[in-house]
Design an enzyme around this catalytic site. Sequence first.
Site, PDB file in Angstrom:
ATOM      1  N   HIS A  92       0.633  -1.400   0.280  1.00 50.47           N
ATOM      2  CA  HIS A  92       0.630   0.362   0.186  1.00 50.47           C
ATOM      3  C   HIS A  92       0.905   1.646   0.077  1.00 50.47           C
ATOM      4  O   HIS A  92       0.622   2.403  -0.474  1.00 50.47           O
ATOM      5  CB  HIS A  92      -0.889  -0.318   1.520  1.00 50.47           C
ATOM      6  CG  HIS A  92       0.232   0.099   2.233  1.00 50.47           C
ATOM      7  ND1 HIS A  92       0.362  -0.631   3.107  1.00 50.47           N
ATOM      8  CD2 HIS A  92      -0.560   1.700   2.902  1.00 50.47           C
ATOM      9  CE1 HIS A  92       1.308   0.478   4.562  1.00 50.47           C
ATOM     10  NE2 HIS A  92       0.558   1.113   4.111  1.00 50.47           N
TER      11      HIS A  92
HETATM   12  C1  UD1 Z   1      -2.072   6.007   6.072  1.00 53.48           C
HETATM   13  C2  UD1 Z   1      -0.786   6.286   6.641  1.00 53.48           C
HETATM   14  C3  UD1 Z   1       0.367   5.188   6.355  1.00 53.48           C
HETATM   15  C4  UD1 Z   1       0.327   3.746   7.349  1.00 53.48           C
HETATM   16  C5  UD1 Z   1      -1.491   3.305   6.219  1.00 53.48           C
HETATM   17  C6  UD1 Z   1      -2.643   2.170   7.086  1.00 53.48           C
HETATM   18  C7  UD1 Z   1       0.061   8.471   6.657  1.00 53.48           C
HETATM   19  C8  UD1 Z   1       0.660   9.766   5.373  1.00 53.48           C
HETATM   20  N1  UD1 Z   1      -0.127   7.079   6.041  1.00 53.48           N
HETATM   21  O1  UD1 Z   1      -1.423   5.489   4.829  1.00 53.48           O
HETATM   22  O2  UD1 Z   1       0.990   5.027   7.509  1.00 53.48           O
HETATM   23  O3  UD1 Z   1       0.917   2.416   7.294  1.00 53.48           O
HETATM   24  O4  UD1 Z   1      -2.234   4.481   6.590  1.00 53.48           O
HETATM   25  O5  UD1 Z   1      -3.157   2.012   6.189  1.00 53.48           O
HETATM   26  O6  UD1 Z   1      -1.137   9.102   7.404  1.00 53.48           O
HETATM   27  N2  UD1 Z   1      -8.750   5.432   0.906  1.00 53.48           N
HETATM   28  C9  UD1 Z   1      -9.947   5.036   0.610  1.00 53.48           C
HETATM   29  N3  UD1 Z   1     -10.925   4.433   2.038  1.00 53.48           N
HETATM   30  C10 UD1 Z   1     -10.731   4.399   3.151  1.00 53.48           C
HETATM   31  C11 UD1 Z   1      -8.793   5.340   3.047  1.00 53.48           C
HETATM   32  C12 UD1 Z   1      -8.371   4.959   1.904  1.00 53.48           C
HETATM   33  O7  UD1 Z   1     -10.542   4.708   0.158  1.00 53.48           O
HETATM   34  O8  UD1 Z   1     -11.068   4.316   3.861  1.00 53.48           O
HETATM   35  C13 UD1 Z   1      -7.969   5.932  -0.411  1.00 53.48           C
HETATM   36  C14 UD1 Z   1      -8.096   7.260  -0.754  1.00 53.48           C
HETATM   37  O9  UD1 Z   1      -8.184   7.235  -1.592  1.00 53.48           O
HETATM   38  C15 UD1 Z   1      -6.629   8.275  -0.159  1.00 53.48           C
HETATM   39  C16 UD1 Z   1      -6.122   6.663  -0.649  1.00 53.48           C
HETATM   40  O10 UD1 Z   1      -6.309   5.316   0.287  1.00 53.48           O
HETATM   41  O11 UD1 Z   1      -6.952   8.415  -0.495  1.00 53.48           O
HETATM   42  C17 UD1 Z   1      -5.323   6.981   0.963  1.00 53.48           C
HETATM   43  O12 UD1 Z   1      -5.159   7.047   2.313  1.00 53.48           O
HETATM   44  P1  UD1 Z   1      -4.905   8.385   2.973  1.00 53.48           P
HETATM   45  O13 UD1 Z   1      -5.315   8.073   4.084  1.00 53.48           O
HETATM   46  O14 UD1 Z   1      -3.983   9.317   2.451  1.00 53.48           O
HETATM   47  O15 UD1 Z   1      -2.799   7.037   3.060  1.00 53.48           O
HETATM   48  P2  UD1 Z   1      -3.077   5.339   3.359  1.00 53.48           P
HETATM   49  O16 UD1 Z   1      -2.207   5.369   2.044  1.00 53.48           O
HETATM   50  O17 UD1 Z   1      -3.847   4.651   4.005  1.00 53.48           O
END
Ligand code: UD1
Length: 354
Positions: A205
């Site tokens: 991820h």
């Molecule tokens: C975040 C953390 C990372 C952690 C990870 C665990 C930061 C910078 N990164 O990364 O350290 O390892 O969480 O999972 O805080 N999205 C969904 N549904 C959700 C959540 C996210 O669709 O419930 C999608 C969205 O497109 C979003 C992308 O995932 O833009 C990334 O989510 P984000 O919270 O920005 O970062 P993670 O990659 O999950």
Amino acid sequence: MKVCSIVGARPQFVKLAAIDSELRRRNIEHVVINTGQHYDKDMSANFFLDLGISAPNVDLGVGSGSHGYQTGKMLIGLEKALIEHRPNWTLVYGDTNSTVAGALAATKLGLPVAHLEAGLRSFNRKMPEELNRVATDHLSDLLLAPTQVAFDHLAREGLAERATVVGDVMTDILYRERDAVRELSTDPSKYMNHEADDYWFATIHRPYNTDDKKTLSSILSAFEALPDRVLLAVHPRLRASASAHGLNLASANVQLLPPLAYRELISTVMGSKGVITDSGGLQKEAFLLRRPCITVRSETEWVETIELGWNQLCPDPLYLNEAASSPPPTPTKAAPYGTGDAASRAVDILERNL
Ligand code: UD1
């Protein structure tokens, strides 16, 4: 004493479970603020239900966005919630944007902050998590380090006086939930009905693995070429990137799973030949369940897993097959992450420093 926990992303809910259960055992008031960084049910709400965590007192519903947008929105909501609740301790967890936003909002209000999982370093400043860790550690009043290595990093940055090693709270919950899985199922590895021992369990991820088409495509090709099948639990970021690049995640050798509930994850790891991941927490969970791990990164914060021979770094997917054919690690009784009492030690320190 009134403690306020600030969480928002999936791994933080697991850590929160350990602290919440310890605070409840001691009848200490606990306010939970969920930033809403993760919002899909299987990334968020289900963890509260499955792990028996108190429902959040405040839900900010921030959701996804660029780093500045997401962190900024969190700061606005957190400031308001913290002014309302005025805790004796604000507790922030790990290294996500919710962590750094929580530390900044609380310290700017003059509220004492404790950082749980302090002192981890990858020394890779291209990782947003590394910037979040460094900023949070330097802002916080109390640094609760999971390992001696983490404490030593803090000492080198002049922060030893604020730091204590308490162990790793994720380990507390992993052991608790592993035991629950064992009680529920005669063969814990069959809890999920996977045929045991003939698959690798994988998660990918991190943006540097998902966001570039060439890198993601070479990881998927490496999975396809492994002699054993791969069960890939798909994080929403991976699903979105693969779809944007027109890449198929599933193939003859790769079976897809949704993001797993915690007990499902434990059982799936236990039934596997090993784990292939770029997650921090999962490297450690694989070690604690004594399954070999291959980490698709060039560095790790959990160096003990490497030193003890249970984890290999494999930043280039071309070498994944070779890494997967390595001889099995040497059995060990080492417990670098503690024995499952980290939350109790952390709460002792919060009470002592009130
Ligand atoms: C975040 C953390 C990372 C952690 C990870 C665990 C930061 C910078 N990164 O990364 O350290 O390892 O969480 O999972 O805080 N999205 C969904 N549904 C959700 C959540 C996210 O669709 O419930 C999608 C969205 O497109 C979003 C992308 O995932 O833009 C990334 O989510 P984000 O919270 O920005 O970062 P993670 O990659 O999950």
